[in-house]
Design a protein around this motif. Structure first.
Motif, PDB file in Angstrom:
ATOM      1  N   LEU A  82       0.838  -0.864  -0.231  1.00 26.35           N
ATOM      2  CA  LEU A  82       0.180   0.094   0.173  1.00 26.35           C
ATOM      3  C   LEU A  82       0.938   1.499  -0.211  1.00 26.35           C
ATOM      4  O   LEU A  82       0.084   2.361  -0.788  1.00 26.35           O
ATOM      5  N   ASP A  83       2.050   1.142   1.196  1.00 26.04           N
ATOM      6  CA  ASP A  83       3.120   2.263   0.646  1.00 26.04           C
ATOM      7  C   ASP A  83       3.383   3.071  -0.045  1.00 26.04           C
ATOM      8  O   ASP A  83       3.361   3.683  -1.548  1.00 26.04           O
ATOM      9  N   ALA A  84       3.935   1.348  -1.346  1.00 20.44           N
ATOM     10  CA  ALA A  84       4.630   1.974  -2.556  1.00 20.44           C
ATOM     11  C   ALA A  84       3.203   2.480  -3.360  1.00 20.44           C
ATOM     12  O   ALA A  84       3.616   3.252  -4.283  1.00 20.44           O
ATOM     13  N   GLU A  85       2.149   2.020  -3.186  1.00 20.18           N
ATOM     14  CA  GLU A  85       1.051   2.198  -4.200  1.00 20.18           C
ATOM     15  C   GLU A  85       1.052   3.931  -4.215  1.00 20.18           C
ATOM     16  O   GLU A  85       0.333   4.557  -4.398  1.00 20.18           O
ATOM     17  N   LEU A  86       1.264   4.192  -2.795  1.00 17.15           N
ATOM     18  CA  LEU A  86       0.810   5.761  -2.243  1.00 17.15           C
ATOM     19  C   LEU A  86       2.223   6.446  -2.773  1.00 17.15           C
ATOM     20  O   LEU A  86       1.708   7.418  -3.280  1.00 17.15           O
ATOM     21  N   ALA A  87       2.930   5.854  -2.708  1.00 25.55           N
ATOM     22  CA  ALA A  87       3.981   6.833  -3.289  1.00 25.55           C
ATOM     23  C   ALA A  87       4.046   6.706  -4.949  1.00 25.55           C
ATOM     24  O   ALA A  87       4.529   8.498  -5.259  1.00 25.55           O
ATOM     25  N   ALA A  88       4.040   5.730  -5.155  1.00 23.24           N
ATOM     26  CA  ALA A  88       3.754   5.830  -6.813  1.00 23.24           C
ATOM     27  C   ALA A  88       2.528   6.967  -7.446  1.00 23.24           C
ATOM     28  O   ALA A  88       2.761   7.790  -8.007  1.00 23.24           O
ATOM     29  N   ASP A  89       1.282   7.112  -6.786  1.00 19.60           N
ATOM     30  CA  ASP A  89       0.546   7.964  -6.737  1.00 19.60           C
ATOM     31  C   ASP A  89       0.480   9.932  -6.899  1.00 19.60           C
ATOM     32  O   ASP A  89       0.550  10.544  -6.783  1.00 19.60           O
ATOM     33  N   VAL A  90       1.636   9.772  -5.292  1.00 13.46           N
ATOM     34  CA  VAL A  90       1.984  11.138  -5.354  1.00 13.46           C
ATOM     35  C   VAL A  90       3.003  11.486  -6.167  1.00 13.46           C
ATOM     36  O   VAL A  90       2.228  12.980  -6.362  1.00 13.46           O
ATOM     37  N   GLU A  91       3.416  10.617  -6.674  1.00 11.38           N
ATOM     38  CA  GLU A  91       4.506  11.274  -7.714  1.00 11.38           C
ATOM     39  C   GLU A  91       4.516  11.663  -8.760  1.00 11.38           C
ATOM     40  O   GLU A  91       3.498  12.300  -9.645  1.00 11.38           O
ATOM     41  N   ARG A  92       2.773  10.675  -9.276  1.00  7.55           N
ATOM     42  CA  ARG A  92       1.835  11.020 -10.264  1.00  7.55           C
ATOM     43  C   ARG A  92       0.957  12.313  -9.897  1.00  7.55           C
ATOM     44  O   ARG A  92       1.350  12.831 -10.824  1.00  7.55           O
TER      45      ARG A  92
END
Length: 234
Positions: A82-92
């Motif tokens: 979940l943390d990795a998904e959130l990090a990717a979402d923040v970057e996007r």
């Protein structure tokens, strides 16, 4: 102390419908009932609800919560994913904000694909084609097109944009002949444009060709046909 379904939902900061949904999917155990059939929720049920709501607020999908309880390994893996998904979402979203800032500075960018430079001199037809081409060209050709578009516009580009639909054939031929050396130089500088669509993708080629025909007027399309004949040595 016991609570009704609506009471325990209110205490947990959720809704009656949500509590019933948790029961249906097996996340929340059904409590004992009174003789009249009403559920009797106790402290463990409220704690369980609060734990579920805590994970939901963190973004954990309901389907994942049950698996997290099997072992600490499962819980840690789910949280790290979940943390990795959130990090990717923040970057996007950060990239989106940066692109939006560019559009706010140059409104013309709203009509161009991401990464393309603003060009107030570009005609509407050219901007439309760039949007279209960005969807059908391969990555190398798109990158080359982006570089080409960033170059200063030539006087002959404006001449082509202003060509009327009823332009005389002699005018069209003259323009095509003057465009030929420009096109040859662009082919040399940007070889990726010689093979612009994914290999074997006939749809991409047909979309690009159709775009040219429908965006440009008949005289401009005729100039492009004459230009292609000159480049092919016909």
């Amino acid at each position: 102390m016991v609570w009704s379904t609506s009471q325990v939902a209110e205490l947990a900061g959720t809704t009656l419908k949500t509590v019933r949904h948790y029961h249906r999917i097996g996340l929340l155990e059904e409590p004992d009932r009174k003789a009249n059939g009403y559920k009797q929720y106790r402290v463990p049920h409220l704690v369980r609800l609060l734990r579920i709501r805590r994970l939901v607020d963190l973004g954990v999908p309901l389907a994942t919560i049950a698996g997290m309880e099997v072992s600490d390994e499962n819980a840690e893996r789910a949280l790290r994913e979940l943390d990795a998904e959130l990090a990717a979402d923040v970057e996007r979203k950060q990239r989106m904000r940066e692109e939006l800032a560019r559009v706010l500075r140059h409104r013309a960018l709203a009509d161009l694909p991401p990464g393309f430079a603003a060009d107030a001199g570009a005609a509407e037809g050219e901007r439309s084609l760039l949007l279209l081409f960005s969807r059908v060209l391969n990555p190398a050709a798109t990158a080359a097109l982006r570089e080409l578009h960033a170059l200063p516009r030539l006087p002959i580009d404006a001449e082509f944009d202003a060509l009327p639909a009823d332009a005389d054939p002699a005018v069209r031929q003259d323009l095509a002949e003057r465009l030929a050396p420009v096109a040859r130089r662009q082919r040399e500088d940007f070889p990726a444009l010689l093979d612009p669509t994914p290999h074997g993708d006939t749809t991409a080629m047909s979309v690009a060709a159709r775009g040219l025909v429908e965006v440009y007027n008949p005289a401009q399309v005729d100039v492009l046909r004459r230009l292609d004949a000159l480049l092919q040595g016909r």
